[in-house]
Design a protein around this motif. Structure first.
Motif, PDB file in Angstrom:
ATOM      1  N   GLN A 185      36.817  56.717  39.752  1.00  0.00           N
ATOM      2  CA  GLN A 185      36.350  55.804  40.805  1.00  0.00           C
ATOM      3  C   GLN A 185      36.498  56.436  42.189  1.00  0.00           C
ATOM      4  OE1 GLN A 185      34.948  52.371  40.474  1.00  0.00           O
ATOM      5  NE2 GLN A 185      34.541  53.524  38.593  1.00  0.00           N
ATOM      6  N   SER A 186      36.089  57.700  42.260  1.00  0.00           N
ATOM      7  CA  SER A 186      36.186  58.414  43.534  1.00  0.00           C
ATOM      8  C   SER A 186      35.046  59.421  43.639  1.00  0.00           C
ATOM      9  CB  SER A 186      37.536  59.133  43.649  1.00  0.00           C
ATOM     10  OG  SER A 186      37.674  60.090  42.611  1.00  0.00           O
ATOM     11  N   TRP A 187      34.803  59.868  44.867  1.00  0.00           N
ATOM     12  CA  TRP A 187      33.753  60.847  45.113  1.00  0.00           C
ATOM     13  C   TRP A 187      34.289  62.263  44.914  1.00  0.00           C
ATOM     14  CZ3 TRP A 187      28.719  59.757  45.683  1.00  0.00           C
ATOM     15  CH2 TRP A 187      28.376  58.432  45.966  1.00  0.00           C
ATOM     16  N   GLU A 188      33.429  63.122  44.386  1.00  0.00           N
ATOM     17  CA  GLU A 188      33.768  64.526  44.194  1.00  0.00           C
ATOM     18  C   GLU A 188      32.732  65.398  44.894  1.00  0.00           C
ATOM     19  OE1 GLU A 188      36.025  64.520  39.865  1.00  0.00           O
ATOM     20  OE2 GLU A 188      33.892  65.024  39.950  1.00  0.00           O
ATOM     21  N   ARG A 189      33.193  66.540  45.373  1.00  0.00           N
ATOM     22  CA  ARG A 189      32.304  67.500  46.033  1.00  0.00           C
ATOM     23  C   ARG A 189      32.448  68.854  45.346  1.00  0.00           C
ATOM     24  NH1 ARG A 189      35.236  68.328  50.961  1.00  0.00           N
ATOM     25  NH2 ARG A 189      36.993  67.762  49.613  1.00  0.00           N
ATOM     26  N   ARG A 190      31.443  69.687  45.520  1.00  0.00           N
ATOM     27  CA  ARG A 190      31.524  71.025  44.949  1.00  0.00           C
ATOM     28  C   ARG A 190      30.902  72.038  45.897  1.00  0.00           C
ATOM     29  NH1 ARG A 190      26.780  71.177  40.179  1.00  0.00           N
ATOM     30  NH2 ARG A 190      25.007  71.113  41.625  1.00  0.00           N
ATOM     31  N   VAL A 191      31.320  73.289  45.739  1.00  0.00           N
ATOM     32  CA  VAL A 191      30.695  74.422  46.419  1.00  0.00           C
ATOM     33  C   VAL A 191      30.245  75.406  45.354  1.00  0.00           C
ATOM     34  CG1 VAL A 191      31.150  76.494  47.793  1.00  0.00           C
ATOM     35  CG2 VAL A 191      31.857  74.271  48.656  1.00  0.00           C
ATOM     36  N   LEU A 192      28.995  75.834  45.432  1.00  0.00           N
ATOM     37  CA  LEU A 192      28.454  76.854  44.537  1.00  0.00           C
ATOM     38  C   LEU A 192      28.132  78.096  45.362  1.00  0.00           C
ATOM     39  CD1 LEU A 192      25.918  74.690  42.457  1.00  0.00           C
ATOM     40  CD2 LEU A 192      28.328  75.131  41.961  1.00  0.00           C
ATOM     41  N   THR A 193      28.529  79.261  44.868  1.00  0.00           N
ATOM     42  CA  THR A 193      28.239  80.505  45.589  1.00  0.00           C
ATOM     43  C   THR A 193      27.612  81.526  44.653  1.00  0.00           C
ATOM     44  OG1 THR A 193      30.466  81.378  45.161  1.00  0.00           O
ATOM     45  CG2 THR A 193      30.127  80.195  47.233  1.00  0.00           C
ATOM     46  N   GLU A 194      26.804  82.383  45.231  1.00  0.00           N
ATOM     47  CA  GLU A 194      26.152  83.461  44.480  1.00  0.00           C
ATOM     48  C   GLU A 194      26.421  84.776  45.201  1.00  0.00           C
ATOM     49  OE1 GLU A 194      21.585  84.818  43.744  1.00  0.00           O
ATOM     50  OE2 GLU A 194      22.107  82.792  43.036  1.00  0.00           O
ATOM     51  N   TRP A 195      27.041  85.706  44.489  1.00  0.00           N
ATOM     52  CA  TRP A 195      27.394  87.012  45.044  1.00  0.00           C
ATOM     53  C   TRP A 195      26.472  88.067  44.422  1.00  0.00           C
ATOM     54  CZ3 TRP A 195      32.669  87.531  47.366  1.00  0.00           C
ATOM     55  CH2 TRP A 195      33.358  86.321  47.401  1.00  0.00           C
ATOM     56  N   ASN A 196      25.793  88.841  45.247  1.00  0.00           N
ATOM     57  CA  ASN A 196      24.862  89.855  44.750  1.00  0.00           C
ATOM     58  C   ASN A 196      25.245  91.245  45.246  1.00  0.00           C
ATOM     59  OD1 ASN A 196      22.759  88.205  43.338  1.00  0.00           O
ATOM     60  ND2 ASN A 196      22.635  87.248  45.351  1.00  0.00           N
ATOM     61  N   VAL A 197      25.108  92.215  44.349  1.00  0.00           N
ATOM     62  CA  VAL A 197      25.378  93.614  44.693  1.00  0.00           C
ATOM     63  C   VAL A 197      24.237  94.469  44.154  1.00  0.00           C
ATOM     64  CG1 VAL A 197      26.970  95.550  44.484  1.00  0.00           C
ATOM     65  CG2 VAL A 197      27.862  93.225  44.528  1.00  0.00           C
ATOM     66  N   ASN A 198      23.670  95.302  45.002  1.00  0.00           N
ATOM     67  CA  ASN A 198      22.612  96.233  44.592  1.00  0.00           C
ATOM     68  C   ASN A 198      23.097  97.656  44.849  1.00  0.00           C
ATOM     69  OD1 ASN A 198      20.896  94.056  44.031  1.00  0.00           O
ATOM     70  ND2 ASN A 198      20.112  94.021  46.112  1.00  0.00           N
TER      71      ASN A 198
END
Length: 469
Positions: A185-198
């Motif tokens: 019964q509460s709000w949740e948040r998220r962070v999504l990240t994308e790391w790229n290496v060439n």
């Protein structure tokens, strides 16, 4: 016979308990940011204004409308102002810890390499030496990149006002990173990240023509900002090339959602949100997971490289699949115990077994598959597994050998060396080791081995309890 075996096992367990209590302290690796307790460190927040701002201008978005946030909210203003300095402080802390960690293991590694090579040489494993030119080449590239330019670019703060939140969220990209959990019964948040290496590697063929090879590596991370549980996925299972350069790493854009209230005390909200941000980012901001988890990074290199070297060489032993890892782990364990104490052997083994998952980010696994089409997969750490040792398997035999070494020291090493280096024809390695243990301990191998396994399991379980695994 059964009673005598029981008494022997209990005696071994008691001796191991004594060894655990009097063993010199193990040299531990530096903790990651998340292990420093920095979010609970008052000094970090007191000195916040002294840190260099990092991340440039951060846009503030109203999550409900998707437009720029213009409300006169003291909490939002304070977080918007302090966020770049929080990142600046975390960035400098990460640089400091990693530089110290790498310097420690590079300096210790040289001596460990020399001692292991000398010990292996005395056992007839000649000319072993680790290629120091390859030591931490990936970590060095990451550290140089960190020193030159941060990885994270905080692009936006997405503000959600609690009083206007509804389970029916707007249809925009920012709403995908917030949800109402009906269970809590509460709000949740998220962070999504994308790391790229060439990484571009140019080589020259024998005919003089140049060949260009481009390696593209991607790492996906996500974190539940309320629970600090998340995921870490190396796409395709590929790690960094050893030819990676500091300039190969792309910038990582971060969108951070925050929930504020118009009715709650502003100062309390600011303090709580700042602590949350520090804890969240201490999990997310770790570029070194490109290589391995810090808890195992570099510590496994010596035994694995010795095993790979030894299996290509001739030796007068028949059962090489069993013998090679047993003798190589034994030699490395001898050096490790002499340098750091036997707790280092226990610590690394238990960390690998019960605290190390390639899929986990933060406190535990949460794949954050909140929406249709999100189907990330990963494995959590199974902390309920029992410790299982069997002499017929190299992993179990290793701890029988360790047990014997902790009791008889160089007497065991010398006897084993003499037997192995004087072989005139190929023999069974397992049987030879059993004979040596019996001769050194004056206890038949069929009694010593099960008692040693029982003692080592008890010691590992005791140490596991202390480590809270």
């Amino acid at each position: 016979m059964k009673n005598s075996r029981f008494r022997l096992a209990i005696g071994f367990a008691s001796t191991t308990a004594i060894l655990l209590s009097i063993s010199p302290p193990v040299i531990e690796a530096q903790s990651v940011l998340s292990g420093t307790g920095i979010s609970e460190d008052p000094e970090f927040f007191i000195t916040l204004d002294t840190y260099v701002k990092y991340g440039g201008d951060i846009d503030v978005i109203d999550g409900l409308t998707g437009q720029a946030y213009h409300s006169d909210n003291a909490v939002v203003k304070a977080i918007h102002s302090s966020f770049p300095r929080i990142m600046g402080g975390l960035h400098m802390k990460l640089l400091e810890l990693e530089a110290r960690y790498m310097n420690f293991y590079l300096s210790q590694g040289v001596q460990h390499d020399r001692e292991l090579a000398a010990l292996a040489e005395s056992f007839g494993i000649t000319r072993f030496s680790m290629d120091r030119s390859r030591w931490m080449v990936r970590e060095k590239a990451i550290l140089q990149r960190l020193d030159k330019k941060p990885f994270f670019q905080i692009k936006e703060l997405v503000v959600w006002e609690k009083e206007y939140l509804d389970e029916e969220l707007p249809d925009n990209k920012w709403a995908k990173n917030i949800q109402f959990n009906s269970d809590t019964q509460s709000w949740e948040r998220r962070v999504l990240t994308e790391w790229n290496v060439n990484t571009v590697q140019v080589t020259r063929w024998n005919n003089g023509q140049l060949n260009t090879n481009v390696q593209i590596v991607k790492k996906l991370q996500g974190l539940n900002l309320e629970t600090n549980k998340g995921f870490h996925i190396m796409v395709g299972g590929r790690g960094l090339s050893r030819y990676v350069q500091p300039g190969d790493f792309s910038e990582v854009s971060v969108s951070y959602p925050m929930i504020v209230s118009r009715t709650e005390n502003a100062e309390e909200q600011i303090e709580r949100l700042q602590k949350q941000i520090v804890e969240n980012l201490s999990h997310l901001y770790d570029p070194f997971t490109w290589v391995a988890r810090r808890s195992t990074r570099f510590r496994t290199a010596f035994s694995s490289e010795l095993i790979n070297y030894f299996k290509e060489r001739k030796y007068r032993v028949k059962d090489r699949d069993w013998f090679d890892p047993v003798i190589c782990h034994f030699l490395n364990d001898v050096v490790t115990v002499k340098r750091y104490g036997f707790k280092e052997v226990y610590d690394l083994y238990l960390t690998q077994q019960f605290a190390n998952s390639k899929s986990v980010l933060g406190k535990d696994l949460d794949l954050l598959n909140w929406h249709e089409g999100e189907n990330r997969k990963g494995e959590s750490v199974n902390r309920n597994r029992r410790i299982w040792l069997n002499f017929d398997r190299p992993g179990g035999a290793r701890f029988v050998m360790l047990d014997a070494y902790l009791r008889y020291g160089d007497k065991l090493t010398d006897a084993l060396r003499e037997k192995l280096t004087s072989l005139k024809k190929s023999e069974n390695g397992k049987e030879l080791i059993q004979k040596v243990i019996a001769e050194v301990s004056n206890v038949p191998a069929e009694k010593y081995i099960p008692a040693a396994i029982k003692a080592q399991k008890a010691g590992l379980e005791q140490f596991r309890e202390k480590m809270n695994f």
